[in-house]
Design a protein around this motif. Structure first.
Motif, PDB file in Angstrom:
ATOM      1  N   TYR A   1      28.407  33.043  66.482  1.00  0.00           N
ATOM      2  CA  TYR A   1      28.253  32.440  65.166  1.00  0.00           C
ATOM      3  C   TYR A   1      27.322  31.242  65.267  1.00  0.00           C
TER       4      TYR A   1
ATOM      5  N   GLY B   1      26.524  40.392  61.099  1.00  0.00           N
ATOM      6  CA  GLY B   1      26.184  40.040  59.718  1.00  0.00           C
ATOM      7  C   GLY B   1      25.456  38.720  59.637  1.00  0.00           C
ATOM      8  N   TYR B   2      25.327  38.205  58.413  1.00  0.00           N
ATOM      9  CA  TYR B   2      24.586  36.965  58.195  1.00  0.00           C
ATOM     10  C   TYR B   2      25.126  35.806  59.032  1.00  0.00           C
ATOM     11  N   SER B   3      26.441  35.711  59.166  1.00  0.00           N
ATOM     12  CA  SER B   3      27.034  34.600  59.918  1.00  0.00           C
ATOM     13  C   SER B   3      26.721  34.668  61.408  1.00  0.00           C
TER      14      SER B   3
ATOM     15  N   CYS C   1      23.680  35.861  62.515  1.00  0.00           N
ATOM     16  CA  CYS C   1      22.226  35.752  62.673  1.00  0.00           C
ATOM     17  C   CYS C   1      21.850  34.355  63.145  1.00  0.00           C
TER      18      CYS C   1
ATOM     19  N   LEU D   1      20.691  45.342  58.341  1.00  0.00           N
ATOM     20  CA  LEU D   1      20.443  43.919  58.165  1.00  0.00           C
ATOM     21  C   LEU D   1      19.823  43.289  59.406  1.00  0.00           C
TER      22      LEU D   1
ATOM     23  N   LYS E   1      15.891  42.903  59.916  1.00  0.00           N
ATOM     24  CA  LYS E   1      15.145  41.782  59.339  1.00  0.00           C
ATOM     25  C   LYS E   1      15.010  40.663  60.380  1.00  0.00           C
ATOM     26  N   ALA E   2      16.078  40.421  61.108  1.00  0.00           N
ATOM     27  CA  ALA E   2      16.032  39.411  62.175  1.00  0.00           C
ATOM     28  C   ALA E   2      15.126  39.887  63.308  1.00  0.00           C
TER      29      ALA E   2
END
Length: 256
Positions: free
Chosen positions: A124, A165-167, A169, A200, A203-204
């Motif tokens: 995280y 997920g986003y958290s 990245c 997702l 994208k990173a």
């Protein structure tokens, strides 16, 4: 998910191009290693403490250019003194990273290369300290390298992105880890299997990809879920494969 443009050509073929031992190319390469050693020892006495295989890895990383390889290696010696002043990174120095239980050691592949498994969803960005993260990368790489058997110089990784997920990245952390590996541990990475990759993540990946050198790019292999077990078994015997991927070994945390 459009991943083909980032995968190594042909999926999972062997990506390394090594100089054949005993041939004329190998003889010429070792001669360059000797010339490189003479130069770097004159610049930094600490160079006397490393073996010729390490110098050869730096030479290969710079396409046999002695000047560029020497510059890279001398930079490594300076970095090592500053980044690891005690010679090793202790568990205490990376205790917060270790507590997340996101990196595991796992047997060896069919070439004898040790395997490391990373669980992307356990990291995280909001919980990490960059300085500790960098120490943790060195901690991981040093431990992986210590497991490499005689006659082999590389390790293999499995990057499991299930639940990422986003958290999770963390582009800054990815780039920092990549820089440490490419700059100070050249020619150590054999292959990385990226598995359970969510859309997702791509994208990173597109943000990180330009910073990966051409040789290293070929070592990242995206694996479709439907081909997961067969792809891993092509390189890793069932007895050495993590049980969560259909093998027979249980994951062991890096600090255990």
């Amino acid at each position: 998910m459009e991943k083909e443009e980032y995968s190594s050509p042909g999926g999972c073929h062997e990506e390394d191009t090594e100089v054949e031992e005993g041939g004329e190319e190998a003889e010429a390469e070792w001669k360059k290693v000797g010339l490189m050693r003479a130069y770097v020892e004159g610049q930094d006495p600490a160079a006397k403490e490393v073996d010729n295989f390490m110098l050869r890895r730096f030479l290969r990383a710079r396409d046999q250019d002695i000047g560029k390889a020497s510059t890279m290696f001398l930079k490594y010696l300076k970095w090592r003194r500053e980044a690891v002043p005690n010679g090793v990174i202790s568990d205490e120095e990376v205790k917060n990273e270790l507590a997340q239980k996101k990196i595991f050691f796992q047997g060896h592949d069919k070439k004898g290369r040790p395997i490391g498994v990373g669980l992307g969803s356990k990291h995280y960005s909001s919980k990490r300290n960059m300085d500790e993260l960098k120490r943790f990368v060195v901690y991981i790489l040093d431990k992986m390298c210590s497991r490499i058997p005689s006659g082999q110089e590389k390790f293999v990784g499995i990057a499991d992105l299930a639940g990422w997920g986003y958290s999770n990245c963390d582009i800054r952390a990815y780039l920092a880890a990549l820089d440490i590996m490419q700059s100070y541990y050249p020619e150590r990475l054999g292959k990385v299997f990226l598995i359970h990759v969510p859309y997702l993540f791509m994208k990173a990946w597109k943000m990180v990809y330009p910073f990966i050198d051409d040789k290293t790019k070929k070592k990242f292999v995206f694996v479709d879920d439907k081909n997961l077990k067969s792809t891993l078994l092509a390189d890793i015997d069932e007895s050495q494969l993590p049980d969560i991927y259909g093998g027979k070994l249980k994951l062991v945390a890096i600090d255990e």
